[in-house]
Design an enzyme around this catalytic site. Structure first.
Site, PDB file in Angstrom:
ATOM      1  N   ASP A  65     118.993 -94.849 -14.009  1.00 13.87           N
ATOM      2  CA  ASP A  65     119.827 -93.649 -13.843  1.00 13.87           C
ATOM      3  C   ASP A  65     120.709 -93.392 -15.060  1.00 13.87           C
ATOM      4  O   ASP A  65     121.454 -92.414 -15.098  1.00 13.87           O
ATOM      5  CB  ASP A  65     120.673 -93.745 -12.563  1.00 13.87           C
ATOM      6  CG  ASP A  65     121.736 -94.843 -12.634  1.00 13.87           C
ATOM      7  OD1 ASP A  65     121.827 -95.558 -13.661  1.00 13.87           O
ATOM      8  OD2 ASP A  65     122.489 -94.981 -11.657  1.00 13.87           O
ATOM      9  N   HIS A 111     124.483 -96.687 -14.530  1.00 19.87           N
ATOM     10  CA  HIS A 111     125.021 -97.865 -13.852  1.00 19.87           C
ATOM     11  C   HIS A 111     124.469 -99.183 -14.378  1.00 19.87           C
ATOM     12  O   HIS A 111     123.280 -99.298 -14.687  1.00 19.87           O
ATOM     13  CB  HIS A 111     124.762 -97.749 -12.344  1.00 19.87           C
ATOM     14  CG  HIS A 111     125.530 -96.624 -11.732  1.00 19.87           C
ATOM     15  ND1 HIS A 111     124.924 -95.502 -11.201  1.00 19.87           N
ATOM     16  CD2 HIS A 111     126.858 -96.435 -11.606  1.00 19.87           C
ATOM     17  CE1 HIS A 111     125.855 -94.672 -10.764  1.00 19.87           C
ATOM     18  NE2 HIS A 111     127.043 -95.225 -10.990  1.00 19.87           N
ATOM     19  N   SER A 162     132.417 -96.187 -10.239  1.00 20.58           N
ATOM     20  CA  SER A 162     131.238 -96.791  -9.613  1.00 20.58           C
ATOM     21  C   SER A 162     130.796 -98.123 -10.210  1.00 20.58           C
ATOM     22  O   SER A 162     130.310 -98.986  -9.483  1.00 20.58           O
ATOM     23  CB  SER A 162     130.069 -95.809  -9.638  1.00 20.58           C
ATOM     24  OG  SER A 162     129.807 -95.372 -10.957  1.00 20.58           O
TER      25      SER A 162
END
Ligand SMILES: *[C@@H]1O[C@H](CO)[C@@H](O)[C@H](O)[C@H]1NC(C)=O
Length: 269
Positions: free
Chosen positions: A245, A248, A42
């Site tokens: 989070d 990221h 990601s």
């Protein structure tokens, strides 16, 4: 004079239209000169501005703005002008945001070391949540990447490097963390063989977070630094700003990482 000019125009019209169509086709099929494969999970796919709520915030810093000299290979394998989110349609099933690809291209094109007239071709291949085992030879991710890299390297463009940002998912289990260096070495060897590029430059990003706050972040990082293959560069993401989070890189962090990746590439040319 007057009658001649009057008959000229209708006759010239089809020719003019043909020329116009040709010009449009050429610009739509603009080809890159320097091609970069972007793969991993990601943080390569890009989550800058996409970590709260169910959508990307749409913020595009100037370092990520589109340019006629930055193309991307679309999901349907065509060159098009690149724009954020670069991994749209590739990093499937995820809300994608800003990653390192656009700021990398921007920093590279701005560098005095960049070849004059270069057109950068970005080949997004990342998929969120994938451990390195998902990238072994013959896997779906591997085959997709190799197919896209082959298409991208056909024509005027030369594959200049593979940018790799992955390993967060391997920080959840000790066995995966311990196996990382060996799996990465096999991955690099396989990609080079399948692309018939035995010296393909690989720039590996040292991970800054562990998926689901896994316990083995430091072990994966140690393994990343222990990868022994020729022509491998290491760029460390540790210390860059992380979103709420805890997983990221933020948009600004991705801009900085893009510059770091460009510096690492430029140092090789
Ligand atoms: C990754 O590997 C797991 C386990 O083999 C599999 O279930 C999953 O579908 C794979 N995901 C991708 C995107 O390849």
């Amino acid at each position: 004079m007057k009658p001649a000019a009057a008959t000229m125009l209708p006759r010239a019209l089809p020719v003019l239209l043909l020329l116009l169509a040709a010009a449009v086709t050429v610009s739509a099929e603009r080809a890159p000169t320097l091609v970069f494969i972007l793969a991993g999970q990601s943080n390569m796919g890009g989550r800058g501005g996409a970590t709260s709520g169910n959508r990307w915030d749409g913020v595009v810093p100037p370092e990520c703005a589109p340019s006629p000299r930055t193309l991307r290979l679309s999901p349907s394998l065509r060159w098009e002008e690149a724009r954020e989110p670069l991994h749209a349609g590739v990093d499937a099933g995820n809300v994608v945001g800003v990653g390192p690809g656009m700021p990398f291209a921007h920093a590279l094109l701005r560098s005095p070391a960049c070849p004059r007239g270069a057109v950068v071709g970005l080949v997004p291949c990342a998929q969120g949540g994938t451990p390195i085992a998902n990238w072994s030879r013959g896997s779906e991710m591997y085959d997709r990447m190799v197919t896209r890299a082959r298409v991208a390297g056909t024509g005027t463009g030369r594959v200049a490097a593979l940018l790799w940002f992955q390993g967060e998912a391997d920080a959840m289990r000790r066995d995966d963390a311990l196996a990382y260096a060996g799996r990465m070495e096999a991955f690099v060897r396989d990609v080079r063989r399948d692309l018939a590029m035995p010296n393909l430059l690989v720039i590996q990003v040292g991970i800054a977070t562990a998926q689901k706050q896994g316990k083995w972040l430091e072990l994966v990082r140690k393994q990343q630094r222990a990868v022994r293959v020729a022509n491998l560069k290491y760029v460390d993401a540790m210390g860059l700003p992380i979103a709420d989070d805890m997983t990221h890189l933020t948009t600004q962090a991705q801009v900085r990482l893009g510059k770091m990746l460009a510096d690492a590439y430029i140092a090789t040319i």
